[in-house]
Design an enzyme around this catalytic site. Structure first.
Site, PDB file in Angstrom:
ATOM      1  N   LYS A 170       0.853  -1.195   0.000  1.00 18.04           N
ATOM      2  CA  LYS A 170       0.000   0.000   0.000  1.00 18.04           C
ATOM      3  C   LYS A 170       0.887   1.243   0.000  1.00 18.04           C
ATOM      4  CE  LYS A 170      -1.706   3.233   2.589  1.00 18.04           C
ATOM      5  NZ  LYS A 170      -1.904   4.299   1.619  1.00 18.04           N
ATOM      6  N   GLY A 201      -5.181   3.222  -1.801  1.00 17.64           N
ATOM      7  CA  GLY A 201      -6.280   3.671  -0.952  1.00 17.64           C
ATOM      8  C   GLY A 201      -5.746   4.354   0.279  1.00 17.64           C
ATOM      9  N   GLY A 203      -4.747   5.220   4.242  1.00 22.06           N
ATOM     10  CA  GLY A 203      -4.113   4.502   5.340  1.00 22.06           C
ATOM     11  C   GLY A 203      -5.146   3.963   6.311  1.00 22.06           C
ATOM     12  N   VAL A 206      -7.213   0.958   3.895  1.00 21.80           N
ATOM     13  CA  VAL A 206      -6.367  -0.102   3.292  1.00 21.80           C
ATOM     14  C   VAL A 206      -5.204  -0.470   4.227  1.00 21.80           C
ATOM     15  CG1 VAL A 206      -4.842  -0.631   1.346  1.00 21.80           C
ATOM     16  CG2 VAL A 206      -7.038   0.494   0.948  1.00 21.80           C
ATOM     17  N   GLY A 207      -4.545   0.563   4.789  1.00 20.90           N
ATOM     18  CA  GLY A 207      -3.416   0.300   5.685  1.00 20.90           C
ATOM     19  C   GLY A 207      -3.861  -0.487   6.913  1.00 20.90           C
ATOM     20  N   GLU A 245      10.270   1.795  10.120  1.00 15.24           N
ATOM     21  CA  GLU A 245      11.260   2.829   9.791  1.00 15.24           C
ATOM     22  C   GLU A 245      10.558   4.153  10.023  1.00 15.24           C
ATOM     23  OE1 GLU A 245      14.292   2.261   9.047  1.00 15.24           O
ATOM     24  OE2 GLU A 245      14.215   0.132   8.603  1.00 15.24           O
ATOM     25  N   CYS A 279      13.848  11.410   6.126  1.00 15.37           N
ATOM     26  CA  CYS A 279      13.848  10.986   7.529  1.00 15.37           C
ATOM     27  C   CYS A 279      15.230  11.046   8.160  1.00 15.37           C
ATOM     28  CB  CYS A 279      13.274   9.580   7.633  1.00 15.37           C
ATOM     29  SG  CYS A 279      14.056   8.475   6.469  1.00 15.37           S
ATOM     30  N   GLU A 379      10.511  16.414  14.704  1.00 11.34           N
ATOM     31  CA  GLU A 379      10.819  16.297  13.278  1.00 11.34           C
ATOM     32  C   GLU A 379       9.927  17.260  12.504  1.00 11.34           C
ATOM     33  OE1 GLU A 379       9.614  12.712  11.207  1.00 11.34           O
ATOM     34  OE2 GLU A 379      11.621  12.630  10.351  1.00 11.34           O
TER      35      GLU A 379
END
Ligand code: NAP
Length: 475
Positions: A170, A201, A203, A206-207, A245, A279, A379
């Site tokens: 995904k 799709g 998150g 679908v996630g 990650e 990142c 971040e």
């Protein structure tokens, strides 16, 4: 306008079971690039079923055949260079030269690296009292962010294929078209049906469906800590393997004997590359107090070498943020930095002069930064640098490690002992000394809140394997 509302399931492009779509926006022009399907839980169920059915045969494919498959994918990938480069400029806003030099090449490198790695990878080991065999875990759910549209997917899928896993991918909803091209590449390269499935799709639908599916054996995720933590809860419920990650707030320690201009140039490239949406970017510059003024002056002189603007222009170094939301986040951090007492010496809030549309930020450098300020701890994922001063090397190392993150670290200078000391003392998964070359056979991943597990090379393949110990094996 691109219209891609099908999902790639069991070796075919099929209609989604839903009819909703998601618009993809070009962040430089704010115009619609195209539409993808907003996939459903039912789409995920079909894709997982296909991956589950493909697993017994694919997990037994010989290592030699898997090497050939990865090489065939790399070959097809190279044939689609122009399409990949152009789509990453359209959907991410990556400057066209960076789209080719960075994004396209990074995506390719993982297929080549995994094929190379397999040539020497040891799947079995004979010990005095046991025989150990490393076997593919099973069905992998791969969930990726938008910041490197091909790289983030290909690092996971090359490792998963090398290990013998089947998968459901995904991609991020903001950059799905590069993933569609990747699916076409895998199809052309002859990946057996069901081994690779792509479900576009959101998150949240679908996630979530992938991460909580009982037949998904490992979730490999790249993205924010917030979503990663939620996925870990789902993995806990289903006793699944998980690899995460996540984010970073990486330190860049400049030694007293460093060439100030070189250090300033490297530092600017770190925050301007991919508009700071990296990142592992160095965002905290830890500078000797006596070098501070010269370092700022050098950056002011060098900023024009990093032009911001139209991604189609070959001279552009930095494009827009990926979305309006991301632009607003960056702007709010810039305002917060000022409010907390840091001083802007380059850039600032708002778009760069002469740009009145698109999600463009300015390269922004803060000085007078204390490491406990929000801009030095959170971040930002934008081109915003915090300059922090130190008196001696131990203090520099303490500042470098005073963060919840541990993805990367950088040290710049000449004294070999000091370079080594800093490199060995920073608690992070990948350290770069001066402008050293990237080694894709080395592990990539984070300490602390930057994640769990590793990608790239043999460590990346290990993530998708389970060791089986056999005692009493007739040899
Ligand atoms: P994100 O919001 O966490 O999204 C990442 C992926 O997760 C997207 O595909 C997203 O789908 C999906 N997702 C969102 N909610 C989900 C849920 N509830 N269940 C399952 N999947 C879900 O992160 P992002 O904003 O795209 O990326 C920025 C973050 O990623 C930064 O923190 C950055 O540091 C981190 N990152 C880390 C690395 C690394 O290698 N360590 C590399 C790149 C980025 P949608 O797109 O549909 O929302």
């Amino acid at each position: 306008m691109l219209n891609h509302t099908k999902q790639y399931i069991n070796g075919e492009w099929v209609n989604s079971t839903g009819t909703d779509t998601i618009e993809v926006i070009n962040p430089a022009t704010e115009e619609v690039v195209g539409k993808i399907s907003s996939g459903t839980e039912e789409d995920v169920n079909r894709a997982v079923q296909a991956a589950k059915e493909a697993f017994p045969a694919f997990s037994k494919m010989s290592v030699n055949d898997r090497i050939k498959l990865l090489e065939a994918i790399a070959e097809e990938y190279e044939k689609r260079k122009d399409d990949l480069v152009n789509i990453m400029t359209a959907e991410l806003g990556a400057p066209i030269t960076k789209s080719e030099e960075i994004h396209y090449k990074m995506g390719l490198s993982h297929f080549k690296q995994a094929a190379e790695q397999l040539k020497t990878f040891k799947f079995t080991e004979e010990r005095e009292k046991s025989y150990i065999q490393k076997e593919p875990i099973g069905v992998a759910g791969l969930i990726t962010p938008w910041n490197f549209p091909t790289n983030q997917i290909s690092t996971k899928l090359a490792s998963a294929l090398a290990a013998g896993c089947t998968m459901v991918v995904k991609p991020a909803s903001q950059t799905p078209f590069a993933a569609v091209i990747l699916a076409e590449i895998l199809d052309k390269a002859g990946v057996p049906k069901g081994v690779f499935n792509l479900v576009n799709g959101s998150g949240s639908t679908v996630g979530e469906a992938i991460s909580s599916h009982p037949d998904v054996d490992i979730v490999s995720f790249t993205g924010s800590g917030e979503v990663g933590s939620g996925l870990m809860k789902n993995a806990a419920e289903g006793i699944k393997n998980i690899s995460l990650e996540l984010g970073g707030k990486s330190p860049f320690v400049i030694l007293k004997d460093a060439d100030v201009k070189e250090a300033a140039k490297t530092a600017l490239a770190q925050i301007a590359m991919n508009t700071g949406q990296v990142c592992s970017a160095a965002t905290r510059m830890i500078v000797p107090a006596e070098m501070h003024d010269k370092f700022i002056e050098a950056m002011k002189e060098l900023v024009p070498e990093f032009p911001v603007g139209d991604p189609q222009d070959k001279n552009t170094f930095m494009g827009p943020q990926v979305s309006k939301d991301q632009w607003e986040t960056v702007q709010s951090y810039i305002k917060k930095g000022e409010k907390e007492g840091a001083k802007i010496v380059i850039g600032g809030p708002g778009r760069p002069d002469g740009i009145d549309k698109g999600f463009f930020s300015q390269i922004t450098v803060f000085t007078n930064v204390k490491n406990d300020m929000t801009i030095a701890q959170e971040e930002i994922f934008g081109p915003v640098m915090s300059v922090i001063t130190y008196k001696d090397l131990d203090e520099a190392i303490d500042i470098a490690n005073d963060t919840i993150y541990g993805l990367a670290g950088y040290v710049f200078g000449n004294d070999k002992e000091e370079l080594k000391k800093v490199a060995l003392s920073i608690r992070a998964g990948q350290i770069r000394i001066n402008n050293s070359e990237t080694d894709r056979s080395a592990p990539f991943g984070g300490f602390k809140h930057s994640g769990i597990g590793r990608e790239w090379g043999d460590y990346g393949i290990e993530e998708f394997l389970e060791p089986k110990a056999i005692m009493g094996m007739p040899l």
